[in-house]
Design a protein around this motif. Structure first.
Motif, short mmCIF file in Angstrom:
data_model
loop_
_atom_site.label_atom_id
_atom_site.label_comp_id
_atom_site.label_asym_id
_atom_site.label_seq_id
_atom_site.Cartn_x
_atom_site.Cartn_y
_atom_site.Cartn_z
N HIS A 180 0.86 -1.19 0.00
CA HIS A 180 0.00 0.00 0.00
C HIS A 180 0.89 1.24 0.00
O HIS A 180 1.87 1.30 0.75
CB HIS A 180 -0.87 0.04 1.26
N TYR A 181 0.52 2.26 -0.81
CA TYR A 181 1.33 3.47 -0.91
C TYR A 181 0.49 4.62 -1.46
O TYR A 181 -0.44 4.40 -2.24
CB TYR A 181 2.55 3.25 -1.83
N PRO A 182 0.82 5.87 -1.05
CA PRO A 182 0.12 7.01 -1.64
C PRO A 182 0.69 7.29 -3.04
O PRO A 182 1.87 7.05 -3.28
CB PRO A 182 0.45 8.16 -0.68
N ALA A 183 -0.18 7.75 -3.93
CA ALA A 183 0.29 8.07 -5.28
C ALA A 183 -0.65 9.10 -5.90
O ALA A 183 -1.76 9.31 -5.41
CB ALA A 183 0.33 6.82 -6.14
N GLU A 184 -0.16 9.71 -6.98
CA GLU A 184 -0.99 10.67 -7.70
C GLU A 184 -0.95 10.33 -9.17
O GLU A 184 0.04 9.78 -9.65
CB GLU A 184 -0.42 12.09 -7.52
N GLY A 185 -2.01 10.68 -9.88
CA GLY A 185 -2.01 10.49 -11.35
C GLY A 185 -2.37 9.07 -11.74
O GLY A 185 -2.91 8.30 -10.95
N GLU A 186 -2.00 8.75 -12.98
CA GLU A 186 -2.40 7.47 -13.58
C GLU A 186 -1.41 6.37 -13.22
O GLU A 186 -0.46 6.14 -13.96
CB GLU A 186 -2.43 7.63 -15.10
N VAL A 187 -1.59 5.72 -12.10
CA VAL A 187 -0.60 4.68 -11.73
C VAL A 187 -1.16 3.26 -11.87
O VAL A 187 -0.38 2.30 -11.86
CB VAL A 187 -0.04 4.88 -10.31
N ILE A 188 -2.46 3.11 -12.01
CA ILE A 188 -3.01 1.75 -12.10
C ILE A 188 -2.50 1.10 -13.39
O ILE A 188 -2.53 1.70 -14.46
CB ILE A 188 -4.55 1.77 -12.02
N GLY A 189 -1.98 -0.11 -13.23
CA GLY A 189 -1.43 -0.82 -14.39
C GLY A 189 0.04 -0.47 -14.64
O GLY A 189 0.65 -1.00 -15.55
N GLN A 190 0.60 0.44 -13.81
CA GLN A 190 2.01 0.85 -14.00
C GLN A 190 2.90 0.23 -12.93
O GLN A 190 2.45 -0.01 -11.81
CB GLN A 190 2.14 2.37 -13.84
#
Ligand code: 5AD
Ligand code: SF4
Length: 465
Positions: free
Chosen positions: A435-445
């Motif tokens: 689990h981690y915080p993220a921004e933008g289009e990260v799903i699948g990356q």
């Protein structure tokens, strides 16, 4: 399936599709709702049900109230799963009252048992048809029949020994996919219903599997799980190790994993292939032990000993020191004594699994173990053992996960947290949940995550880069 049957299937598909298209043109778009219970094989079957329904002009919905076709893809491996499915099937009663045209299809392992089919026929009059796993590809035929004949259909086995090919699939995630390589099981572990409901082993042709994996990789898929009840007994023009070696040669940025393996069939050659392709083979092995007592393993008809199992673990760790090991354990198999259970705890201490899926033994009618009622372990003893097993495994898993603290891991992002729109979850190559915080289009990356904290079930960190 012979040519005639295939032609019939295609004709049915076209009929249903044309009807749905006519309805859509008249302003009545038809919707399909699908709910899947149980294992990954069922998840993969659910993607086929959706693929076929969409091919026939249904639009997918996650709202059962909106549906014209409801498909419930059931599981029979434990009683709890069956009861849950029956209760959800029961909910369809009021949906049918609201929409008399609603078609309710019950699919999956539950419907391969005569007893359950009778129960659905008599007690659930709003169930329109059933379709057992070996006949899954006949969904268009089932729909066509119920639409034309206006009566309920209860399919009986179409287990003709061949794996159906060419069934359309709508994948849930573009970046992570299941590929079935074989169906059914020949092992008849004495507690297990699967060989009775999924039939005998049928392997797909290697060329078909290879073509499917190639296509997935070309479409951007990054993580592919080969599925089968016992992948080690895959057999076509090559064995499982041979298939893996050929799949590992496919170029691209993707990982391969597989499940489930049977300890009696893990070959040295398989371990060699895994070790030879470290950038392609996920360093993870799911190897159900079921019990740490030879006496119980024998009563389960597992056909290996604890010593044999530990030997495989040693070989795997010698070839791939960082490999993640996970397992399935059944607690309270008929006749399990305190001594047998202590042997299971001992095996957990010796192997130190990263994760254990533990199950309370659930009698499945028709299986040999369920006939031995006089040897059943009382529920309170089962629960007490289960709690001890969980407590020990939590300790072991926490220690295993702590080894990741401070390290940076490459993680494939799967989903956004429901509770917190800034938190994402993904998995390492070794299958650890992160689990981690993220921004933008990260799903699948792929992202690189520095692990700051571990608990027994997951790792927590921040993206670095
Ligand atoms: N009761 C409890 N657990 C079971 N499993 C299979 N059959 C039963 C049963 N009757 C477990 C086994 C298997 C996993 C998928 O489900 O551990 O590996
Ligand atoms: Fe069930 Fe045993 Fe076959 Fe696994 S190998 S599906 S536990 S019979």
């Amino acid at each position: 399936m012979n040519i005639q049957e295939n032609e019939q299937l295609q004709a049915c598909l076209q009929k249903v599709k044309q009807k749905n298209m006519r309805d859509a043109e008249n302003g009545k778009q038809r919707y399909v709702y699908i709910q899947t219970f149980g294992c990954q094989q069922n998840e993969a079957d659910g993607e086929k049900l959706r693929g076929m329904a969409e091919e026939m002009g249904y639009r997918y919905t996650t709202d059962a109230e909106q549906a014209d076709l409801i498909l419930l893809n059931t599981c029979a491996v434990r009683e709890h799963a069956e009861l849950k499915a029956l209760s959800i099937i029961g909910n369809c009663k009021h949906l049918r009252e609201k929409n008399p045209e609603l078609i309710v299809g019950v699919c999956g392992c539950m419907t391969a048992q005569q007893k359950r089919v009778e129960q659905l026929k008599k007690g659930y009059p709003y169930v329109t048809f059933t379709l057992e796993p070996a006949s899954l590809h006949l969904l268009p035929v089932a729909l066509c029949r119920v639409m034309e004949e206006h009566r309920r259909r209860f399919f009986l086995g179409d287990d003709d020994g061949e794996a159906a090919e060419g069934v359309p699939i709508t994948r849930t995630h573009p970046h992570r996919a299941y590929v079935s390589i074989m169906y059914g099981c020949n092992n008849f572990c004495t507690y297990c219903i699967v060989p009775y409901v999924r039939g005998r082993e049928r392997s797909r042709e290697s060329e078909r599997v290879i073509a499917e994996v190639r296509e997935l990789v070309a479409s951007g898929c990054r993580d592919i799980t080969l599925l089968g009840q016992n992948v080690n007994s895959y057999k076509s023009d090559c064995d499982f190790a041979g298939l893996l070696a050929r799949l590992c040669e496919i170029p691209g940025d993707f990982l391969l994993r597989f499940m489930t393996s049977h300890p009696k069939d893990v070959s040295d050659r398989l371990i060699e292939v895994m070790a030879k392709y470290p950038h392609r083979m996920a360093p993870h092995f799911h190897l159900p032990l079921q019990s740490g007592s030879d006496r119980i393993l024998s009563a389960m008809n597992r056909r290996y000993t604890v010593a044999h199992y530990l030997g495989i673990v040693d070989k795997l760790r010698a070839a791939m020191p960082d490999i993640t090991l996970t397992s399935d354990i059944i607690v309270g198999f008929p006749g399990e004594t305190e001594e047998d259970f202590a042997a299971t705890l001992d095996a957990l201490r010796r192997v130190r699994f990263d994760m254990v899926y533990s199950f309370l033994y659930s009698p499945r009618s028709g299986t040999p173990a369920a006939e031995r009622e006089e040897r059943f372990v009382p529920d309170e003893v089962k629960s007490e053992r289960f709690a001890r097993l969980l407590a020990l495994q939590d300790e072991i898993a926490l220690a295993a996960n702590r080894r990741y603290e401070g390290k940076t891991e490459r993680v494939l992002t799967d989903s956004i947290s429901r509770g917190d729109r800034n938190m994402y979850s993904g998995r390492t190559a070794s299958g650890k949940l992160v689990h981690y915080p993220a921004e933008g289009e990260v799903i699948g990356q792929f992202v690189h995550v520095k692990i700051e904290r571990a608990d027994p079930y997951a790792l927590h960190g921040v993206i670095v880069e």
